[in-house]
Design a protein around this motif. Structure first.
Motif, PDB file in Angstrom:
ATOM      1  N   CYS A   2      -8.140   4.888 -11.148  1.00  0.00           N
ATOM      2  CA  CYS A   2      -9.535   5.176 -11.478  1.00  0.00           C
ATOM      3  C   CYS A   2      -9.812   4.913 -12.952  1.00  0.00           C
ATOM      4  O   CYS A   2     -10.942   5.056 -13.408  1.00  0.00           O
ATOM      5  N   THR A   3      -8.763   4.510 -13.690  1.00  0.00           N
ATOM      6  CA  THR A   3      -8.958   4.220 -15.118  1.00  0.00           C
ATOM      7  C   THR A   3      -8.721   2.750 -15.441  1.00  0.00           C
ATOM      8  O   THR A   3      -8.755   2.376 -16.610  1.00  0.00           O
ATOM      9  N   VAL A   4      -8.463   1.951 -14.407  1.00  0.00           N
ATOM     10  CA  VAL A   4      -8.178   0.528 -14.616  1.00  0.00           C
ATOM     11  C   VAL A   4      -9.266  -0.290 -13.933  1.00  0.00           C
ATOM     12  O   VAL A   4      -9.546  -0.097 -12.743  1.00  0.00           O
ATOM     13  N   LEU A   5      -9.858  -1.189 -14.679  1.00  0.00           N
ATOM     14  CA  LEU A   5     -10.825  -2.098 -14.081  1.00  0.00           C
ATOM     15  C   LEU A   5     -10.068  -3.135 -13.261  1.00  0.00           C
ATOM     16  O   LEU A   5      -8.963  -3.559 -13.643  1.00  0.00           O
ATOM     17  N   THR A   6     -10.652  -3.565 -12.177  1.00  0.00           N
ATOM     18  CA  THR A   6     -10.000  -4.567 -11.331  1.00  0.00           C
ATOM     19  C   THR A   6      -9.695  -5.829 -12.130  1.00  0.00           C
ATOM     20  O   THR A   6      -8.629  -6.427 -11.971  1.00  0.00           O
ATOM     21  N   VAL A   7     -10.593  -6.210 -13.012  1.00  0.00           N
ATOM     22  CA  VAL A   7     -10.362  -7.418 -13.815  1.00  0.00           C
ATOM     23  C   VAL A   7      -9.160  -7.255 -14.743  1.00  0.00           C
ATOM     24  O   VAL A   7      -8.507  -8.231 -15.088  1.00  0.00           O
ATOM     25  N   GLN A   8      -8.862  -6.035 -15.150  1.00  0.00           N
ATOM     26  CA  GLN A   8      -7.682  -5.787 -15.984  1.00  0.00           C
ATOM     27  C   GLN A   8      -6.395  -5.975 -15.182  1.00  0.00           C
ATOM     28  O   GLN A   8      -5.343  -6.217 -15.753  1.00  0.00           O
ATOM     29  N   ALA A   9      -6.481  -5.828 -13.881  1.00  0.00           N
ATOM     30  CA  ALA A   9      -5.303  -5.952 -13.021  1.00  0.00           C
ATOM     31  C   ALA A   9      -5.098  -7.379 -12.517  1.00  0.00           C
ATOM     32  O   ALA A   9      -4.164  -7.635 -11.761  1.00  0.00           O
ATOM     33  N   ASP A  10      -5.940  -8.303 -12.923  1.00  0.00           N
ATOM     34  CA  ASP A  10      -5.836  -9.694 -12.467  1.00  0.00           C
ATOM     35  C   ASP A  10      -4.415 -10.216 -12.674  1.00  0.00           C
ATOM     36  O   ASP A  10      -3.847 -10.102 -13.758  1.00  0.00           O
ATOM     37  N   GLY A  11      -3.841 -10.762 -11.611  1.00  0.00           N
ATOM     38  CA  GLY A  11      -2.486 -11.308 -11.675  1.00  0.00           C
ATOM     39  C   GLY A  11      -1.378 -10.275 -11.544  1.00  0.00           C
ATOM     40  O   GLY A  11      -0.201 -10.623 -11.619  1.00  0.00           O
ATOM     41  N   SER A  12      -1.743  -9.041 -11.326  1.00  0.00           N
ATOM     42  CA  SER A  12      -0.743  -7.968 -11.262  1.00  0.00           C
ATOM     43  C   SER A  12      -0.206  -7.772  -9.846  1.00  0.00           C
ATOM     44  O   SER A  12      -0.826  -8.154  -8.862  1.00  0.00           O
ATOM     45  N   ASP A  13       0.949  -7.123  -9.816  1.00  0.00           N
ATOM     46  CA  ASP A  13       1.584  -6.725  -8.570  1.00  0.00           C
ATOM     47  C   ASP A  13       1.274  -5.245  -8.374  1.00  0.00           C
ATOM     48  O   ASP A  13       1.680  -4.411  -9.187  1.00  0.00           O
ATOM     49  N   ILE A  14       0.548  -4.917  -7.319  1.00  0.00           N
ATOM     50  CA  ILE A  14       0.112  -3.547  -7.060  1.00  0.00           C
ATOM     51  C   ILE A  14       0.839  -3.022  -5.822  1.00  0.00           C
ATOM     52  O   ILE A  14       0.917  -3.719  -4.806  1.00  0.00           O
ATOM     53  N   THR A  15       1.337  -1.801  -5.911  1.00  0.00           N
ATOM     54  CA  THR A  15       1.930  -1.150  -4.745  1.00  0.00           C
ATOM     55  C   THR A  15       1.144   0.126  -4.473  1.00  0.00           C
ATOM     56  O   THR A  15       0.969   0.957  -5.366  1.00  0.00           O
ATOM     57  N   THR A  16       0.675   0.257  -3.239  1.00  0.00           N
ATOM     58  CA  THR A  16      -0.034   1.465  -2.826  1.00  0.00           C
ATOM     59  C   THR A  16       0.840   2.241  -1.845  1.00  0.00           C
ATOM     60  O   THR A  16       1.897   1.757  -1.423  1.00  0.00           O
ATOM     61  N   ILE A  17       0.369   3.401  -1.440  1.00  0.00           N
ATOM     62  CA  ILE A  17       1.118   4.212  -0.474  1.00  0.00           C
ATOM     63  C   ILE A  17       1.395   3.440   0.809  1.00  0.00           C
ATOM     64  O   ILE A  17       2.451   3.597   1.423  1.00  0.00           O
ATOM     65  N   GLU A  18       0.481   2.561   1.186  1.00  0.00           N
ATOM     66  CA  GLU A  18       0.677   1.772   2.405  1.00  0.00           C
ATOM     67  C   GLU A  18       1.841   0.792   2.254  1.00  0.00           C
ATOM     68  O   GLU A  18       2.432   0.367   3.246  1.00  0.00           O
ATOM     69  N   GLY A  19       2.181   0.454   1.027  1.00  0.00           N
ATOM     70  CA  GLY A  19       3.236  -0.509   0.767  1.00  0.00           C
ATOM     71  C   GLY A  19       4.637   0.074   0.800  1.00  0.00           C
ATOM     72  O   GLY A  19       5.621  -0.670   0.709  1.00  0.00           O
ATOM     73  N   LEU A  20       4.754   1.387   0.931  1.00  0.00           N
ATOM     74  CA  LEU A  20       6.087   1.995   0.932  1.00  0.00           C
ATOM     75  C   LEU A  20       6.757   1.937   2.300  1.00  0.00           C
ATOM     76  O   LEU A  20       7.970   1.803   2.387  1.00  0.00           O
TER      77      LEU A  20
END
Length: 163
Positions: free
Chosen positions: A68-86
């Motif tokens: 909730c503190t990161v803009l989507t554009v700031q995450a461009d090119g990033s590897d994101i893991t959510t609870i669904e990814g575990l």
């Protein structure tokens, strides 16, 4: 020199979420948590929307962040893991199993953020003490105040994960 962004303008962003590449077009002000939920990954919760509670915790390039503190554009090119990814092929991750079996879920609102932060902790420290768990998890709040069972679940998961 900054670029003026007009209302309604969007930007293309590429995110690798749970090992799947997503190309999204978002307004520059859109928060990562909202983009994740729009994609259908609703396990990540919007809690306080001010970075206080940690319900929106996900991993960005392997590090826990409050989405909730990161803009989507700031995450461009990033590897994101959510609870669904575990979970893998429908099988719960040892942390998810330990939360279930140790009654660490309570109302469940904080659970995904707690598990994601605990996952990051166990990647750094294979066998954390109770004090280390409590210290690492201090940014995740449980409205039900069930911290004892959460700590117990993290310790149990550490054992299962081969600490």
């Amino acid at each position: 020199m900054s670029t003026l962004v007009r209302p309604g303008e969007t930007t293309k962003v590429s995110l690798r979420i749970n090992n799947v590449v997503h190309q999204v077009e978002v307004e520059p002000r859109k928060l990562l948590v909202h983009t994740l939920r729009d994609i259908g990954l609703t396990g990540t919760k919007v809690g306080c929307d001010t970075s206080v509670c940690g319900a929106c915790t996900v991993l960005m390039n392997g590090k826990p962040i409050k989405s909730c503190t990161v803009l989507t554009v700031q995450a461009d090119g990033s590897d994101i893991t959510t609870i669904e990814g575990l979970s893998v092929e429908g099988k719960l991750h040892p942390l998810q199993e330990a939360f279930w079996e140790n009654h660490a879920l309570q109302c469940g609102y904080c659970t995904s953020g707690m598990i994601m932060n605990a996952y990051a902790l166990l990647k750094e420290h294979k066998n954390p003490s109770e004090e280390e768990i409590r210290n690492y998890m201090h940014g995740n709040l449980c409205r039900c105040t069930g911290y004892q069972n959460i700590v117990k679940a993290v310790r149990e998961a550490a054992k299962r994960m081969g600490a």
